[in-house]
Design an enzyme around this catalytic site. Structure first.
Site, mmCIF file in Angstrom:
data_model
loop_
_atom_site.group_PDB
_atom_site.id
_atom_site.type_symbol
_atom_site.label_atom_id
_atom_site.label_comp_id
_atom_site.label_asym_id
_atom_site.label_seq_id
_atom_site.Cartn_x
_atom_site.Cartn_y
_atom_site.Cartn_z
ATOM 1 C CG HIS A 231 -1.653 -1.388 1.147
ATOM 2 N ND1 HIS A 231 -2.678 -1.627 0.344
ATOM 3 C CD2 HIS A 231 -1.450 -2.442 2.091
ATOM 4 C CE1 HIS A 231 -3.012 -3.133 0.865
ATOM 5 N NE2 HIS A 231 -2.334 -3.542 1.850
ATOM 6 C CD GLU B 108 -2.087 -3.539 5.001
ATOM 7 O OE1 GLU B 108 -3.411 -3.463 4.691
ATOM 8 O OE2 GLU B 108 -1.551 -4.702 4.318
ATOM 9 C CG HIS C 204 0.665 -6.826 2.459
ATOM 10 N ND1 HIS C 204 -0.220 -5.982 1.941
ATOM 11 C CD2 HIS C 204 1.391 -7.256 1.420
ATOM 12 C CE1 HIS C 204 -0.033 -5.804 0.608
ATOM 13 N NE2 HIS C 204 1.208 -6.450 0.291
ATOM 14 C CD GLU D 80 -1.651 -10.189 4.508
ATOM 15 O OE1 GLU D 80 -1.695 -9.225 5.297
ATOM 16 O OE2 GLU D 80 -2.541 -9.864 3.421
#
Ligand code: ZN
Length: 340
Positions: A128, A165, A220, A302
């Protein structure tokens, strides 16, 4: 007096006492002179040999000294050649031999060659972008990911307290970079907080491909249910078509994923995700453009579920993020060092 002539030394032992005493003195003097002359010859020989040793050493094909009397510098170059890898050893040996005796090259060369990840390229993709939410038109534009189309990028999730995040991923990525660079790796980022938005997932893959990365990793944090917790690694599925062909990377990416799963778990104590693929800590997905379009070994991690209170507590801790980064770096290192 003829008797004072040095040739008196040839007088027979039965000569006069005075001549005998002079002869004895002469013998003592000569006895002292002979070792001095021999020492002088040795000194000259040593200088001559030392003068020859460096050109000979420099010409030796394996970089080791060819001198029968190793000097301090050539002995050091020998040690450097032994300690380093074959290719680096030759370079270290040659530079040490070319340097003047007592030069600093032998000490500097093995230090550079000793970095374990020298020559390895790692692409880190901080998931992101903190400012994606400011650019919805660009971020929501569709891009082709081989087996379909997806949004260019997404805003990512956040903790209940509002820790984004994108901040988490960038912080961990930078910590990973610090560790890997200290070990000699070349680290390339897909974004370093320096872009207004994105980049798109297609570009995130392309950056790894263009760098010919030995390993690529997208970092992430997940946004699952509040009761879900733990971390997992996402591996590429076989995707062929629309410009994608993951067949060459599925195998090595799985190896990379297993190395990361093990090292991250060891470093952080974080359990395998309770809510993914029967708690194996591994998932395989075909819907992620960053994996579908990669031509280099690549996985996602993750690191935890930001919507879970326990995981959020860890992920908002700088100390825990450092552990996470060290675990990620250890996993990458393991993969890079057993790579052919
Ligand atoms: Zn994400």
């Amino acid at each position: 007096m003829p008797s004072d002539h040095p040739l008196d030394r040839y007088d027979p032992p039965g000569g006069s006492p005075a001549r005998g005493a002079r002869a004895l003195t002469l013998v003592i003097v000569l006895a002292a002179l002979v070792p001095l002359c021999f020492a002088g010859w040795l000194g000259w020989h040593a200088l001559a040999a030392d003068g020859r040793s460096h050109p000979v050493t420099a010409a030796a094909p394996d970089g080791r000294t060819a001198s029968p009397r190793p000097t301090a510098s050539s002995a050091a170059s020998s040690a450097a050649s032994t300690a380093a890898s074959p290719a680096a050893g030759t370079a270290a040996g040659t530079s040490a031999s070319a340097a003047a005796p007592g030069g600093s090259a032998p000490a500097a060369a093995p230090k550079a060659a000793a970095l374990p990840l020298t020559g390895k390229v790692v692409v880190i993709d901080p998931g992101h972008n903190p400012d994606n939410y400011l650019h919805p038109d660009q971020v929501n534009a569709l891009v082709q990911v081989g087996n379909g189309s997806k949004a260019c990028d997404t805003t990512g999730t956040e903790t209940d307290a509002g820790y984004p995040e994108a901040d988490f991923t960038l912080d961990v990525a930078r910590r990973v970079r610090t560790v890997l660079q200290a070990e000699g790796a070349t680290v390339v980022f897909t974004q370093d907080g320096n872009l207004p938005w994105g980049p798109c997932v297609t570009q995130r893959a392309e950056i790894g491909n263009a760098a010919h990365a030995d390993a690529a990793l997208s970092i992430h944090g997940d946004g699952a249910g509040a009761d879900d917790h733990g971390f997992h690694v996402i591996l590429p599925a076989v995707v062929v078509g629309g410009g994608a062909d993951t067949r060459p990377i599925v195998g090595p990416s799985r190896t990379l994923g297993l190395d990361l799963r093990s090292a991250f778990h060891t470093a952080t104590g974080e359990p395998f995700a309770s809510y993914v693929n029967q708690g194996t800590g591994l998932d395989v997905r075909s819907d992620l453009g960053g994996l579908n379009l990669s031509t280099v070994p690549k996985v996602f991690i993750e690191c935890g579920n930001m919507r879970n209170a326990t995981d959020a507590g860890r992920m908002t801790s700088a100390a825990w993020r450092q552990l996470a980064a060290q675990g990620i770096a250890s996993g990458l290192r393991a993969f890079l060092l057993h790579q052919n």
